[in-house]
Enzyme design. Sequence first.
Site, short mmCIF file in Angstrom:
data_model
loop_
_atom_site.label_atom_id
_atom_site.label_comp_id
_atom_site.label_asym_id
_atom_site.label_seq_id
_atom_site.Cartn_x
_atom_site.Cartn_y
_atom_site.Cartn_z
N ASP A 32 43.15 23.17 41.08
CA ASP A 32 42.99 23.46 39.66
C ASP A 32 44.33 23.28 38.95
O ASP A 32 45.38 23.18 39.58
CB ASP A 32 42.44 24.88 39.44
CG ASP A 32 43.08 25.90 40.38
OD1 ASP A 32 44.18 25.64 40.90
OD2 ASP A 32 42.48 26.97 40.60
N GLU A 73 35.26 31.01 37.22
CA GLU A 73 35.14 32.42 36.88
C GLU A 73 33.68 32.87 37.05
O GLU A 73 32.79 32.04 37.23
CB GLU A 73 35.61 32.64 35.45
CG GLU A 73 37.11 32.32 35.21
CD GLU A 73 38.06 33.39 35.76
OE1 GLU A 73 37.72 34.10 36.73
OE2 GLU A 73 39.18 33.49 35.21
C1 F6R Z 1 44.76 28.99 42.02
C2 F6R Z 1 43.47 29.45 42.50
C3 F6R Z 1 43.04 30.83 42.22
C4 F6R Z 1 43.88 31.84 43.00
C5 F6R Z 1 43.44 33.26 42.70
C6 F6R Z 1 44.25 34.29 43.47
O1 F6R Z 1 44.98 27.65 42.42
O2 F6R Z 1 42.77 28.71 43.12
O3 F6R Z 1 41.70 30.98 42.57
O4 F6R Z 1 43.72 31.58 44.37
O5 F6R Z 1 43.57 33.49 41.33
O6 F6R Z 1 45.58 34.21 43.07
P1 F6R Z 1 46.70 35.03 43.87
O7 F6R Z 1 46.77 34.40 45.21
O8 F6R Z 1 47.95 34.81 43.11
O9 F6R Z 1 46.24 36.44 43.93
#
Ligand code: F6R
Length: 261
Positions: free
Chosen positions: A67, A143
């Site tokens: 993303d 989401e």
């Molecule tokens: C970003 C992504 C998101 C993150 C998620 C968790 O490339 O794919 O789905 O994996 O927002 O983010 P963290 O690891 O920072 O808690």
Amino acid sequence: MEVVIVPDAKAGGELIAEAMAELLRRKPEAVLGVATGSTPLPVYQALAARVQAGDVDTSRARVAQLDEYVGLPAEHPESYRSVLRREVLEPLGIPAGSFLGPDGTAADISAACEAYEADLAQVGGVDLQLLGIGTDGHIGFNEPCSSLASRTRIKTLTEQTRVDNARFFDGDIDQVPQHVITQGIGTILEARHLVLLATGEGKAEAVAQTVEGPVSAFVPASALQLHRHATVVVDEPAASKLKLADYFRHTYAAKPRWQGL
Ligand code: F6R
């Protein structure tokens, strides 16, 4: 899906890095799908250590982005393209030309999304897709209530996700873009192996719903239940709301090691 409970984030990173290394030994030109955020960093560090030790050669690997923020210049330090150059491509010695990602600055975002889908198809799809999970159950930036059949497209981030990500933007939510391009859930499900890593208590509820709840667009990560090779790696705090935690511990302890992940 297989659930592997590890003592901590470092152990999770080692386990997944070994699965990636194993894949690259078998298929040096493999396409690794990579996520950003804090969770995957121990994976990238553990894989980089293997590369430096000469245990695995990543020079022919390809890296595909999950993303990207819309509207952040590519050279912005928090554009996911920049983050992945810093955290993945450079430490792993993968040439910039082996990177695939959507153009978050394109004038025509829909065309950029379609072009990215075509790029993924052209390299034969993703071999192993590493995923994190949002506190609301998102994968990529799908989401809640994203279609389980969705393809790469623009999405609007929830307020919660922007609050969660403000830490990368000096704690200022106003600097966090509202929009992203994300691989769709249908796109993600086409990867040959999905590996979701979740660490910390803040992810426990989302993990429990993903693994033990119904398949539902309300919890996008629950779509992993539909994939024939999905692995969920969680540390103890992230596993703390799993009803079947003991069963998962038992089955992983009894698993023949030659099977890998
Ligand atoms: C970003 C992504 C998101 C993150 C998620 C968790 O490339 O794919 O789905 O994996 O927002 O983010 P963290 O690891 O920072 O808690």
